[in-house]
Design a protein around this motif. Structure first.
Motif, mmCIF file in Angstrom:
data_model
loop_
_atom_site.group_PDB
_atom_site.id
_atom_site.type_symbol
_atom_site.label_atom_id
_atom_site.label_comp_id
_atom_site.label_asym_id
_atom_site.label_seq_id
_atom_site.Cartn_x
_atom_site.Cartn_y
_atom_site.Cartn_z
ATOM 1 N N SER A 40 -46.518 -49.165 22.358
ATOM 2 C CA SER A 40 -45.053 -48.947 21.764
ATOM 3 C C SER A 40 -44.512 -47.689 22.277
ATOM 4 N N THR A 41 -43.182 -48.021 22.498
ATOM 5 C CA THR A 41 -42.519 -46.727 23.180
ATOM 6 C C THR A 41 -41.051 -46.590 22.333
ATOM 7 N N ILE A 42 -40.717 -45.485 22.315
ATOM 8 C CA ILE A 42 -39.193 -45.105 21.732
ATOM 9 C C ILE A 42 -38.491 -44.150 22.577
ATOM 10 N N THR A 43 -37.314 -44.410 22.747
ATOM 11 C CA THR A 43 -36.470 -43.408 23.655
ATOM 12 C C THR A 43 -35.419 -42.739 22.683
ATOM 13 N N VAL A 44 -35.483 -41.441 23.255
ATOM 14 C CA VAL A 44 -34.760 -40.324 22.368
ATOM 15 C C VAL A 44 -33.749 -39.813 23.081
ATOM 16 N N PHE A 45 -32.535 -39.524 22.710
ATOM 17 C CA PHE A 45 -31.389 -38.918 23.295
ATOM 18 C C PHE A 45 -31.003 -37.639 22.462
ATOM 19 N N ASN A 46 -31.691 -36.651 22.692
ATOM 20 C CA ASN A 46 -31.322 -35.378 22.052
ATOM 21 C C ASN A 46 -30.131 -34.415 22.155
ATOM 22 N N GLY A 47 -29.173 -35.123 23.156
ATOM 23 C CA GLY A 47 -28.313 -34.241 23.402
ATOM 24 C C GLY A 47 -28.271 -33.668 25.006
ATOM 25 N N SER A 48 -29.243 -34.024 25.469
ATOM 26 C CA SER A 48 -29.172 -33.579 26.880
ATOM 27 C C SER A 48 -28.337 -34.305 27.860
ATOM 28 N N THR A 49 -27.568 -33.364 28.697
ATOM 29 C CA THR A 49 -26.733 -34.223 29.516
ATOM 30 C C THR A 49 -26.793 -33.379 30.877
ATOM 31 N N GLY A 50 -26.934 -34.173 32.098
ATOM 32 C CA GLY A 50 -27.085 -33.634 33.355
ATOM 33 C C GLY A 50 -28.644 -33.806 33.665
#
Length: 561
Positions: A40-50
Protein backbone atom coordinates in the motif's frame (compact mmCIF):
# COMPACT_ATOMS: atom_id res chain seq x y z
CA UNK A 1 7.43 32.75 6.45
CA UNK A 2 9.76 34.15 9.01
CA UNK A 3 7.76 35.84 11.75
CA UNK A 4 4.45 34.81 10.21
CA UNK A 5 2.20 31.85 10.86
CA UNK A 6 2.40 29.23 8.10
CA UNK A 7 -0.10 29.95 5.35
CA UNK A 8 -0.82 28.16 2.13
CA UNK A 9 -2.09 30.58 -0.47
CA UNK A 10 -5.22 29.76 -2.39
CA UNK A 11 -4.75 28.78 -5.99
CA UNK A 12 -6.02 30.87 -8.86
CA UNK A 13 -7.91 27.94 -10.36
CA UNK A 14 -7.85 24.26 -11.22
CA UNK A 15 -5.86 23.41 -14.31
CA UNK A 16 -8.34 22.81 -17.08
CA UNK A 17 -6.75 19.75 -18.61
CA UNK A 18 -5.93 16.71 -16.51
CA UNK A 19 -3.34 15.89 -19.13
CA UNK A 20 -1.34 18.78 -17.72
CA UNK A 21 -1.14 16.95 -14.42
CA UNK A 22 0.15 13.80 -16.08
CA UNK A 23 2.76 15.82 -17.93
CA UNK A 24 3.94 17.53 -14.78
CA UNK A 25 4.01 14.31 -12.78
CA UNK A 26 6.06 12.69 -15.51
CA UNK A 27 8.80 15.14 -14.54
CA UNK A 28 9.17 12.97 -11.43
CA UNK A 29 10.22 9.96 -13.54
CA UNK A 30 13.57 9.91 -11.72
CA UNK A 31 11.78 9.74 -8.38
CA UNK A 32 12.09 6.71 -6.09
CA UNK A 33 10.14 3.63 -7.10
CA UNK A 34 7.04 2.78 -5.11
CA UNK A 35 8.24 -0.67 -4.04
CA UNK A 36 6.96 -4.22 -4.36
CA UNK A 37 3.63 -4.98 -6.00
CA UNK A 38 0.81 -5.32 -3.50
CA UNK A 39 2.27 -2.87 -1.01
CA UNK A 40 0.00 0.00 0.00
CA UNK A 41 1.32 3.41 -1.04
CA UNK A 42 0.03 6.96 -0.81
CA UNK A 43 1.37 10.13 -2.45
CA UNK A 44 1.56 13.44 -0.62
CA UNK A 45 2.01 16.95 -1.97
CA UNK A 46 2.94 19.18 0.97
CA UNK A 47 3.63 22.33 -1.03
CA UNK A 48 7.10 21.49 -2.38
CA UNK A 49 7.73 23.06 -5.76
CA UNK A 50 10.87 22.82 -7.85
CA UNK A 51 13.94 20.95 -6.61
CA UNK A 52 13.83 19.27 -3.21
CA UNK A 53 16.92 19.73 -1.04
CA UNK A 54 17.76 16.70 1.07
CA UNK A 55 17.73 17.45 4.80
CA UNK A 56 16.43 15.14 7.52
CA UNK A 57 18.16 16.94 10.40
CA UNK A 58 15.48 17.37 13.10
CA UNK A 59 17.37 20.34 14.56
CA UNK A 60 17.40 22.25 11.26
CA UNK A 61 14.90 24.99 10.44
CA UNK A 62 15.02 23.83 6.79
CA UNK A 63 14.48 20.13 7.46
CA UNK A 64 12.04 18.40 5.13
CA UNK A 65 8.60 18.59 6.72
CA UNK A 66 8.03 14.89 7.60
CA UNK A 67 11.35 14.83 9.48
CA UNK A 68 9.57 15.83 12.70
CA UNK A 69 6.58 13.67 13.53
CA UNK A 70 7.03 11.02 10.84
CA UNK A 71 10.72 10.04 11.18
CA UNK A 72 11.54 11.58 14.56
CA UNK A 73 9.09 11.88 17.43
CA UNK A 74 8.59 14.23 20.35
CA UNK A 75 7.83 13.38 23.96
CA UNK A 76 4.21 14.53 23.63
CA UNK A 77 1.98 15.68 20.80
CA UNK A 78 -0.11 18.87 21.00
CA UNK A 79 -3.20 18.81 18.79
CA UNK A 80 -3.84 22.24 17.27
CA UNK A 81 -7.15 21.07 15.80
CA UNK A 82 -8.91 20.49 19.13
CA UNK A 83 -8.77 21.63 22.74
CA UNK A 84 -7.35 18.59 24.47
CA UNK A 85 -4.53 17.57 26.78
CA UNK A 86 -1.14 16.77 25.22
CA UNK A 87 -0.95 13.17 24.01
CA UNK A 88 1.91 10.94 25.28
CA UNK A 89 4.36 9.81 22.60
CA UNK A 90 7.92 9.03 23.77
CA UNK A 91 7.01 10.04 27.32
CA UNK A 92 4.21 8.76 29.52
CA UNK A 93 4.22 11.35 32.34
CA UNK A 94 5.71 14.70 33.35
CA UNK A 95 5.64 16.85 36.47
CA UNK A 96 6.89 20.30 37.40
CA UNK A 97 8.25 21.22 40.79
CA UNK A 98 6.34 23.95 42.62
CA UNK A 99 8.77 26.68 41.55
CA UNK A 100 8.59 25.80 37.85
CA UNK A 101 12.35 25.29 37.62
CA UNK A 102 12.47 21.51 37.36
CA UNK A 103 10.59 19.27 34.93
CA UNK A 104 10.64 15.51 35.55
CA UNK A 105 9.77 13.33 32.56
CA UNK A 106 9.02 9.61 32.51
CA UNK A 107 10.02 8.06 29.18
CA UNK A 108 8.16 5.25 27.44
CA UNK A 109 9.41 1.70 27.87
CA UNK A 110 9.66 -0.81 25.03
CA UNK A 111 10.66 1.67 22.31
CA UNK A 112 13.48 0.92 19.88
CA UNK A 113 15.18 3.07 17.30
CA UNK A 114 14.67 2.14 13.66
CA UNK A 115 18.11 0.48 13.68
CA UNK A 116 17.02 -1.84 16.51
CA UNK A 117 18.85 -0.11 19.40
CA UNK A 118 16.90 0.56 22.60
CA UNK A 119 15.51 4.02 23.27
CA UNK A 120 16.22 5.26 26.81
CA UNK A 121 16.12 8.36 28.97
CA UNK A 122 19.78 8.90 28.09
CA UNK A 123 18.73 9.73 24.50
CA UNK A 124 16.31 12.37 25.78
CA UNK A 125 18.91 13.95 28.07
CA UNK A 126 21.48 13.92 25.26
CA UNK A 127 19.05 15.64 22.87
CA UNK A 128 18.25 18.53 25.22
CA UNK A 129 21.85 19.00 26.33
CA UNK A 130 22.98 19.11 22.70
CA UNK A 131 20.46 21.89 22.06
CA UNK A 132 21.43 23.79 25.20
CA UNK A 133 25.13 23.56 24.34
CA UNK A 134 24.69 24.59 20.69
CA UNK A 135 23.20 28.10 20.41
CA UNK A 136 22.49 27.69 16.68
CA UNK A 137 20.13 24.78 17.45
CA UNK A 138 18.37 26.56 20.30
CA UNK A 139 15.53 28.20 18.39
CA UNK A 140 13.06 27.97 21.31
CA UNK A 141 15.22 29.72 23.91
CA UNK A 142 15.73 26.55 25.98
CA UNK A 143 17.61 27.36 29.18
CA UNK A 144 17.90 23.98 30.84
CA UNK A 145 20.32 21.14 31.49
CA UNK A 146 19.07 17.56 31.40
CA UNK A 147 20.03 14.51 33.41
CA UNK A 148 18.86 10.91 33.07
CA UNK A 149 18.41 9.84 36.67
CA UNK A 150 17.50 6.27 35.67
CA UNK A 151 16.65 4.33 32.51
CA UNK A 152 13.18 5.91 32.19
CA UNK A 153 13.48 9.26 34.00
CA UNK A 154 14.86 12.58 32.78
CA UNK A 155 15.06 15.76 34.86
CA UNK A 156 15.37 19.14 33.14
CA UNK A 157 16.60 21.94 35.39
CA UNK A 158 15.91 25.51 34.27
CA UNK A 159 17.67 28.73 35.20
CA UNK A 160 14.39 30.41 36.11
CA UNK A 161 10.65 29.76 36.34
CA UNK A 162 9.82 28.12 33.02
CA UNK A 163 6.29 26.69 33.00
CA UNK A 164 5.67 28.14 29.55
CA UNK A 165 8.60 26.30 27.99
CA UNK A 166 6.60 23.11 28.47
CA UNK A 167 5.07 22.84 24.94
CA UNK A 168 8.41 23.53 23.26
CA UNK A 169 10.19 20.98 25.44
CA UNK A 170 7.56 18.27 25.29
CA UNK A 171 5.92 18.82 21.94
CA UNK A 172 8.34 20.57 19.61
CA UNK A 173 11.62 18.73 19.92
CA UNK A 174 12.48 15.62 17.92
CA UNK A 175 14.43 13.21 20.12
CA UNK A 176 17.60 11.80 18.51
CA UNK A 177 19.62 8.65 19.31
CA UNK A 178 22.74 9.37 21.32
CA UNK A 179 24.59 6.42 19.77
CA UNK A 180 24.31 8.11 16.35
CA UNK A 181 24.46 11.83 17.10
CA UNK A 182 27.36 11.75 19.57
CA UNK A 183 29.57 11.10 16.53
CA UNK A 184 28.04 13.78 14.26
CA UNK A 185 30.80 16.28 13.53
CA UNK A 186 28.55 19.31 12.98
CA UNK A 187 24.90 18.98 14.11
CA UNK A 188 24.16 22.37 12.56
CA UNK A 189 24.98 21.44 8.96
CA UNK A 190 24.35 17.69 9.14
CA UNK A 191 22.00 16.56 6.33
CA UNK A 192 21.25 13.23 8.05
CA UNK A 193 20.57 11.40 4.80
CA UNK A 194 19.97 8.04 6.53
CA UNK A 195 18.03 9.13 9.62
CA UNK A 196 17.53 6.77 12.55
CA UNK A 197 14.37 7.70 14.44
CA UNK A 198 11.57 6.22 16.50
CA UNK A 199 8.80 7.42 14.17
CA UNK A 200 6.39 5.30 12.13
CA UNK A 201 8.43 5.67 8.93
CA UNK A 202 12.04 5.59 7.76
CA UNK A 203 13.62 7.10 4.64
CA UNK A 204 13.86 4.52 1.86
CA UNK A 205 15.20 6.67 -0.99
CA UNK A 206 15.57 10.28 -2.09
CA UNK A 207 15.74 12.29 -5.31
CA UNK A 208 15.45 16.02 -6.06
CA UNK A 209 11.89 15.41 -7.33
CA UNK A 210 10.53 13.11 -4.60
CA UNK A 211 11.43 10.90 -1.69
CA UNK A 212 10.01 7.64 -0.42
CA UNK A 213 9.34 6.66 3.19
CA UNK A 214 8.71 3.07 4.24
CA UNK A 215 7.09 1.88 7.44
CA UNK A 216 9.33 1.32 10.45
CA UNK A 217 9.15 -2.39 11.22
CA UNK A 218 10.45 -1.66 14.73
CA UNK A 219 7.74 0.90 15.52
CA UNK A 220 6.65 0.77 19.15
CA UNK A 221 2.90 1.25 18.67
CA UNK A 222 1.48 -2.18 17.85
CA UNK A 223 -0.25 -2.53 14.50
CA UNK A 224 0.87 0.86 13.22
CA UNK A 225 1.44 2.16 10.66
CA UNK A 226 -0.80 0.26 8.27
CA UNK A 227 0.29 2.02 5.07
CA UNK A 228 3.50 0.48 3.73
CA UNK A 229 4.95 3.46 1.89
CA UNK A 230 4.51 7.22 1.66
CA UNK A 231 5.82 9.15 -1.32
CA UNK A 232 6.35 12.93 -1.07
CA UNK A 233 6.56 14.72 -4.41
CA UNK A 234 7.45 18.13 -5.77
CA UNK A 235 5.47 19.77 -8.56
CA UNK A 236 5.89 22.85 -10.69
CA UNK A 237 3.17 24.79 -8.88
CA UNK A 238 0.07 24.42 -6.70
CA UNK A 239 -2.28 24.55 -9.68
CA UNK A 240 -0.73 21.36 -11.05
CA UNK A 241 -1.34 19.69 -7.67
CA UNK A 242 -5.05 20.42 -7.93
CA UNK A 243 -5.19 18.73 -11.31
CA UNK A 244 -3.11 15.80 -10.06
CA UNK A 245 -5.53 15.31 -7.16
CA UNK A 246 -8.47 15.15 -9.57
CA UNK A 247 -6.53 12.73 -11.77
CA UNK A 248 -5.96 10.39 -8.83
CA UNK A 249 -2.20 10.96 -8.71
CA UNK A 250 -2.17 12.59 -5.27
CA UNK A 251 -3.79 11.25 -2.12
CA UNK A 252 -3.22 14.17 0.26
CA UNK A 253 -2.76 17.89 -0.27
CA UNK A 254 -3.83 21.24 1.19
CA UNK A 255 -5.15 23.95 -1.09
CA UNK A 256 -8.13 26.19 -1.71
CA UNK A 257 -9.99 24.75 -4.69
CA UNK A 258 -12.62 26.97 -6.34
CA UNK A 259 -15.93 25.16 -6.51
CA UNK A 260 -14.76 22.55 -4.01
CA UNK A 261 -18.23 21.27 -3.13
CA UNK A 262 -19.06 20.58 -6.78
CA UNK A 263 -15.67 18.96 -7.38
CA UNK A 264 -16.35 16.57 -4.52
CA UNK A 265 -19.85 15.86 -5.78
CA UNK A 266 -18.34 14.85 -9.12
CA UNK A 267 -15.53 12.77 -7.56
CA UNK A 268 -16.76 10.26 -5.00
CA UNK A 269 -13.26 9.21 -4.01
CA UNK A 270 -12.39 12.73 -2.77
CA UNK A 271 -13.10 14.19 0.65
CA UNK A 272 -11.93 17.25 2.53
CA UNK A 273 -11.60 18.70 6.01
CA UNK A 274 -11.63 22.35 7.05
CA UNK A 275 -9.69 23.09 10.24
CA UNK A 276 -9.59 26.90 10.53
CA UNK A 277 -6.83 27.97 12.91
CA UNK A 278 -5.34 31.18 11.49
CA UNK A 279 -7.03 34.51 12.24
CA UNK A 280 -6.72 36.71 9.16
CA UNK A 281 -6.20 40.22 10.53
CA UNK A 282 -5.34 43.78 9.66
CA UNK A 283 -2.00 44.43 11.34
CA UNK A 284 -1.58 48.08 12.31
CA UNK A 285 1.55 50.02 13.14
CA UNK A 286 -0.18 51.34 16.22
CA UNK A 287 2.31 53.01 18.53
CA UNK A 288 3.45 56.59 17.78
CA UNK A 289 5.83 56.46 20.75
CA UNK A 290 7.82 53.79 18.91
CA UNK A 291 7.76 55.68 15.61
CA UNK A 292 4.49 54.64 13.92
CA UNK A 293 2.93 57.34 11.77
CA UNK A 294 -0.52 57.78 10.28
CA UNK A 295 -4.22 57.87 11.25
CA UNK A 296 -4.08 54.20 12.34
CA UNK A 297 -2.14 55.26 15.46
CA UNK A 298 -5.49 56.58 16.75
CA UNK A 299 -7.30 53.75 18.58
CA UNK A 300 -10.63 55.25 17.47
CA UNK A 301 -9.67 54.72 13.84
CA UNK A 302 -8.75 51.10 14.55
CA UNK A 303 -12.07 50.60 16.32
CA UNK A 304 -13.93 52.13 13.37
CA UNK A 305 -12.17 49.77 10.95
CA UNK A 306 -13.21 46.86 13.17
CA UNK A 307 -16.89 47.83 13.00
CA UNK A 308 -16.85 49.16 9.43
CA UNK A 309 -16.12 45.94 7.54
CA UNK A 310 -18.74 43.43 6.42
CA UNK A 311 -17.16 40.08 7.22
CA UNK A 312 -19.94 37.98 5.76
CA UNK A 313 -19.42 39.64 2.40
CA UNK A 314 -15.64 39.27 2.73
CA UNK A 315 -15.99 35.56 3.45
CA UNK A 316 -18.17 35.03 0.40
CA UNK A 317 -15.87 37.07 -1.85
CA UNK A 318 -12.44 36.00 -0.59
CA UNK A 319 -12.92 33.07 1.76
CA UNK A 320 -15.05 30.92 -0.49
CA UNK A 321 -17.62 30.76 2.30
CA UNK A 322 -15.32 28.45 4.30
CA UNK A 323 -14.00 30.98 6.84
CA UNK A 324 -15.39 30.95 10.38
CA UNK A 325 -15.98 33.79 12.87
CA UNK A 326 -12.97 35.27 14.63
CA UNK A 327 -12.88 36.78 18.11
CA UNK A 328 -11.57 40.25 19.02
CA UNK A 329 -9.65 38.45 21.79
CA UNK A 330 -7.64 36.56 19.11
CA UNK A 331 -8.79 33.29 20.67
CA UNK A 332 -10.46 30.76 18.38
CA UNK A 333 -14.15 30.89 19.39
CA UNK A 334 -14.91 27.26 18.57
CA UNK A 335 -11.76 25.52 19.79
CA UNK A 336 -10.82 27.67 22.78
CA UNK A 337 -14.03 29.34 23.99
CA UNK A 338 -13.23 28.50 27.62
CA UNK A 339 -10.43 31.09 27.58
CA UNK A 340 -12.67 34.01 26.54
CA UNK A 341 -13.39 36.01 29.68
CA UNK A 342 -16.37 38.05 28.45
CA UNK A 343 -18.95 36.33 26.23
CA UNK A 344 -19.63 39.69 24.57
CA UNK A 345 -16.18 39.34 22.99
CA UNK A 346 -16.73 35.81 21.69
CA UNK A 347 -17.13 36.76 18.04
CA UNK A 348 -16.58 39.68 15.70
CA UNK A 349 -19.62 41.32 14.04
CA UNK A 350 -20.69 39.45 10.92
CA UNK A 351 -21.96 42.50 9.07
CA UNK A 352 -20.81 46.10 9.00
CA UNK A 353 -22.03 48.24 11.89
CA UNK A 354 -21.78 51.50 10.00
CA UNK A 355 -23.59 53.70 12.53
CA UNK A 356 -21.32 52.60 15.36
CA UNK A 357 -18.18 53.08 13.27
CA UNK A 358 -19.28 56.58 12.23
CA UNK A 359 -20.13 57.53 15.82
CA UNK A 360 -16.70 56.39 17.03
CA UNK A 361 -15.00 58.58 14.43
CA UNK A 362 -17.25 61.57 15.16
CA UNK A 363 -16.54 61.30 18.89
CA UNK A 364 -12.81 61.19 18.17
CA UNK A 365 -12.95 64.37 16.07
CA UNK A 366 -12.82 62.83 12.60
CA UNK A 367 -15.33 64.86 10.57
CA UNK A 368 -16.52 64.28 7.02
CA UNK A 369 -14.63 66.23 4.36
CA UNK A 370 -15.90 67.66 1.09
CA UNK A 371 -15.03 64.45 -0.79
CA UNK A 372 -16.65 62.20 1.80
CA UNK A 373 -13.34 61.20 3.40
CA UNK A 374 -13.00 62.18 7.03
CA UNK A 375 -10.30 64.46 8.31
CA UNK A 376 -8.92 65.73 11.58
CA UNK A 377 -6.52 68.61 12.18
CA UNK A 378 -5.87 68.82 8.45
CA UNK A 379 -5.10 65.10 8.07
CA UNK A 380 -7.27 62.99 5.75
CA UNK A 381 -8.33 59.58 6.99
CA UNK A 382 -6.42 57.86 4.21
CA UNK A 383 -4.61 54.60 4.90
CA UNK A 384 -2.31 52.36 2.86
CA UNK A 385 -2.69 48.59 3.31
CA UNK A 386 -0.08 46.18 1.97
CA UNK A 387 -0.29 42.57 0.88
CA UNK A 388 1.74 40.19 -1.24
CA UNK A 389 1.33 40.12 -4.99
CA UNK A 390 -0.26 36.80 -5.90
CA UNK A 391 -2.12 36.30 -2.61
CA UNK A 392 -5.43 36.36 -4.43
CA UNK A 393 -7.70 36.01 -1.39
CA UNK A 394 -6.02 38.90 0.41
CA UNK A 395 -6.10 41.03 -2.72
CA UNK A 396 -9.85 40.35 -2.88
CA UNK A 397 -10.17 41.34 0.77
CA UNK A 398 -8.47 44.66 0.14
CA UNK A 399 -10.60 45.41 -2.91
CA UNK A 400 -13.82 44.75 -0.99
CA UNK A 401 -12.73 46.60 2.16
CA UNK A 402 -11.83 49.63 0.05
CA UNK A 403 -15.50 49.93 -0.91
CA UNK A 404 -16.86 49.01 2.52
CA UNK A 405 -14.75 51.49 4.46
CA UNK A 406 -15.49 54.33 2.06
CA UNK A 407 -19.02 54.22 3.53
CA UNK A 408 -17.68 55.40 6.90
CA UNK A 409 -15.36 57.99 5.38
CA UNK A 410 -12.11 56.00 5.30
CA UNK A 411 -9.97 55.93 2.17
CA UNK A 412 -8.15 52.61 1.84
CA UNK A 413 -5.25 52.40 -0.60
CA UNK A 414 -4.18 48.78 -1.30
CA UNK A 415 -0.66 48.06 -2.54
CA UNK A 416 0.78 44.75 -3.73
CA UNK A 417 4.42 43.99 -3.00
CA UNK A 418 6.85 41.13 -3.36
CA UNK A 419 6.92 38.84 -0.34
CA UNK A 420 10.37 40.10 0.66
CA UNK A 421 9.32 43.75 0.56
CA UNK A 422 6.04 43.05 2.39
CA UNK A 423 7.81 41.05 5.08
CA UNK A 424 10.58 43.62 5.46
CA UNK A 425 8.08 46.49 5.83
CA UNK A 426 6.07 44.63 8.45
CA UNK A 427 9.08 43.50 10.45
CA UNK A 428 10.62 46.98 10.47
CA UNK A 429 7.32 48.75 11.18
CA UNK A 430 7.43 50.65 7.91
CA UNK A 431 3.74 50.28 7.10
CA UNK A 432 0.36 51.63 8.17
CA UNK A 433 -1.81 48.55 7.62
CA UNK A 434 -0.81 45.05 6.54
CA UNK A 435 -2.77 41.84 5.93
CA UNK A 436 -1.45 38.77 7.74
CA UNK A 437 -2.64 36.01 10.07
CA UNK A 438 -2.16 35.00 13.69
CA UNK A 439 -2.28 31.41 14.91
CA UNK A 440 -0.54 28.03 15.32
CA UNK A 441 1.43 28.64 18.49
CA UNK A 442 3.34 25.93 20.45
CA UNK A 443 0.12 24.99 22.25
CA UNK A 444 -3.50 26.19 22.39
CA UNK A 445 -2.88 28.12 25.62
CA UNK A 446 -3.48 31.84 24.82
CA UNK A 447 -0.25 32.79 26.58
CA UNK A 448 1.72 32.15 23.42
CA UNK A 449 -0.45 34.45 21.30
CA UNK A 450 -0.53 37.21 23.90
CA UNK A 451 3.18 37.06 24.68
CA UNK A 452 4.28 36.96 21.05
CA UNK A 453 1.99 39.57 19.52
CA UNK A 454 1.15 41.94 22.39
CA UNK A 455 4.01 42.00 24.93
CA UNK A 456 6.34 45.00 24.92
CA UNK A 457 9.30 42.65 25.27
CA UNK A 458 8.55 41.30 21.79
CA UNK A 459 8.80 44.59 19.92
CA UNK A 460 11.23 47.38 19.06
CA UNK A 461 11.07 50.93 17.62
CA UNK A 462 10.18 51.42 13.97
CA UNK A 463 13.25 50.80 11.83
CA UNK A 464 14.43 47.88 13.96
CA UNK A 465 13.45 44.28 13.30
CA UNK A 466 10.52 43.02 15.38
CA UNK A 467 11.35 39.41 14.52
CA UNK A 468 9.98 38.26 17.88
CA UNK A 469 6.46 38.92 16.64
CA UNK A 470 4.90 42.18 17.91
CA UNK A 471 4.80 43.91 14.52
CA UNK A 472 2.14 46.36 15.74
CA UNK A 473 4.65 47.91 18.14
CA UNK A 474 1.92 47.58 20.77
CA UNK A 475 2.96 48.50 24.30
CA UNK A 476 0.64 48.37 27.31
CA UNK A 477 1.98 47.93 30.88
CA UNK A 478 -1.28 46.31 32.02
CA UNK A 479 -0.95 43.68 29.29
CA UNK A 480 2.74 43.19 30.05
CA UNK A 481 2.06 42.56 33.74
CA UNK A 482 -0.74 40.11 32.97
CA UNK A 483 1.43 38.20 30.50
CA UNK A 484 4.18 37.89 33.12
CA UNK A 485 1.75 36.71 35.78
CA UNK A 486 0.14 34.13 33.49
CA UNK A 487 3.53 32.83 32.43
CA UNK A 488 4.67 32.35 36.01
CA UNK A 489 2.04 29.76 36.92
CA UNK A 490 0.62 26.45 35.73
CA UNK A 491 -2.70 27.23 37.45
CA UNK A 492 -5.20 27.64 34.61
CA UNK A 493 -7.66 29.52 36.83
CA UNK A 494 -5.03 32.19 37.50
CA UNK A 495 -4.08 32.25 33.83
CA UNK A 496 -7.73 32.73 32.82
CA UNK A 497 -8.01 35.74 35.15
CA UNK A 498 -4.95 37.32 33.54
CA UNK A 499 -6.15 36.59 30.03
CA UNK A 500 -9.44 38.35 30.82
CA UNK A 501 -7.43 41.43 31.80
CA UNK A 502 -5.46 41.25 28.55
CA UNK A 503 -8.62 40.83 26.50
CA UNK A 504 -10.21 43.93 27.99
CA UNK A 505 -7.19 45.98 26.90
CA UNK A 506 -6.66 44.59 23.40
CA UNK A 507 -10.35 44.62 22.46
CA UNK A 508 -10.32 48.35 23.21
CA UNK A 509 -6.93 49.11 21.64
CA UNK A 510 -7.24 46.76 18.63
CA UNK A 511 -3.60 46.79 17.38
CA UNK A 512 -4.55 43.74 15.29
CA UNK A 513 -8.03 43.91 13.74
CA UNK A 514 -9.49 40.41 13.22
CA UNK A 515 -11.40 39.72 10.02
CA UNK A 516 -12.19 36.01 10.19
CA UNK A 517 -10.58 32.65 10.93
CA UNK A 518 -9.39 31.71 7.48
CA UNK A 519 -10.26 28.35 6.03
CA UNK A 520 -7.60 25.65 6.17
CA UNK A 521 -8.77 23.22 3.51
CA UNK A 522 -7.15 19.83 3.07
CA UNK A 523 -8.20 17.33 0.45
CA UNK A 524 -7.88 13.54 0.50
CA UNK A 525 -8.42 10.70 -1.89
CA UNK A 526 -9.99 7.56 -0.43
CA UNK A 527 -8.90 5.45 -3.40
CA UNK A 528 -5.75 4.20 -1.66
CA UNK A 529 -6.32 5.01 2.02
CA UNK A 530 -9.17 5.68 4.45
CA UNK A 531 -9.39 7.02 7.99
CA UNK A 532 -8.41 10.60 7.18
CA UNK A 533 -9.42 13.41 9.56
CA UNK A 534 -12.92 14.72 8.90
CA UNK A 535 -14.97 17.75 9.81
CA UNK A 536 -16.73 15.58 12.39
CA UNK A 537 -13.49 14.07 13.70
CA UNK A 538 -10.52 16.46 13.31
CA UNK A 539 -8.26 14.14 15.30
CA UNK A 540 -5.19 16.03 14.03
CA UNK A 541 -4.48 19.24 12.14
CA UNK A 542 -4.80 17.80 8.68
CA UNK A 543 -2.75 20.29 6.65
CA UNK A 544 -0.31 18.34 4.49
CA UNK A 545 2.46 20.79 5.45
CA UNK A 546 2.00 20.47 9.25
CA UNK A 547 4.87 18.72 11.02
CA UNK A 548 4.15 16.48 14.01
CA UNK A 549 0.47 16.03 13.06
CA UNK A 550 1.56 14.26 9.86
CA UNK A 551 2.94 11.40 11.92
CA UNK A 552 -0.35 11.00 13.79
CA UNK A 553 -2.33 10.91 10.53
CA UNK A 554 0.02 8.54 8.73
CA UNK A 555 -0.12 6.00 11.54
CA UNK A 556 -3.92 6.28 11.76
CA UNK A 557 -4.99 5.84 8.13
CA UNK A 558 -5.39 2.34 6.70
CA UNK A 559 -5.35 0.91 3.16
CA UNK A 560 -8.61 1.18 1.24
CA UNK A 561 -10.27 -2.17 0.68
Amino acid sequence: MSLKSPRRRRTVGVVGSLAAAALLLSACSSSPESGEAGESTITVFNGSTGTITENFNPFSSTALQPTNGVVFESLYWYNAAQDEDPVPVLATAFEWNEEGTELTITTREGVTWSDGEDFTAEDVAFTFNLVAETPELNTTGLSAVAEATDENTVVLTFEEQSFMQEPSVLGNRGIVPEHIWKDVADPITEVNSSPVGTGPYTVESFSPQSYLLTKNENYWEEGKPAIDQVRYISLENADSASAALLAGDIDWMSSFLPGLEQLLADNEQLSYVNTPALTTSIFTCSNPELGCEGPQTDAAVRQALYYGIDREQLNNLAGGGFASPASPTMILPERDARWIGDSANSEVPSGAEVDQAEQILEDAGWTEGSDGIREKDGERLSLTIQTVSGWSDYISLNDAMTQQLAEIGVELNPVQLSWNEWNNNQTLGQFQLSLDSIGLQPSNNPYFTYNRWYASTQTVPVGESASAGNAARYSNPIVDEAVLTAGATSDEAVQAEQYAIIQGEIVRDMPYIPIYVNSMLTEFSTENAVGWPSNDDPYALAAAWKSWDNGVILKTITPAE
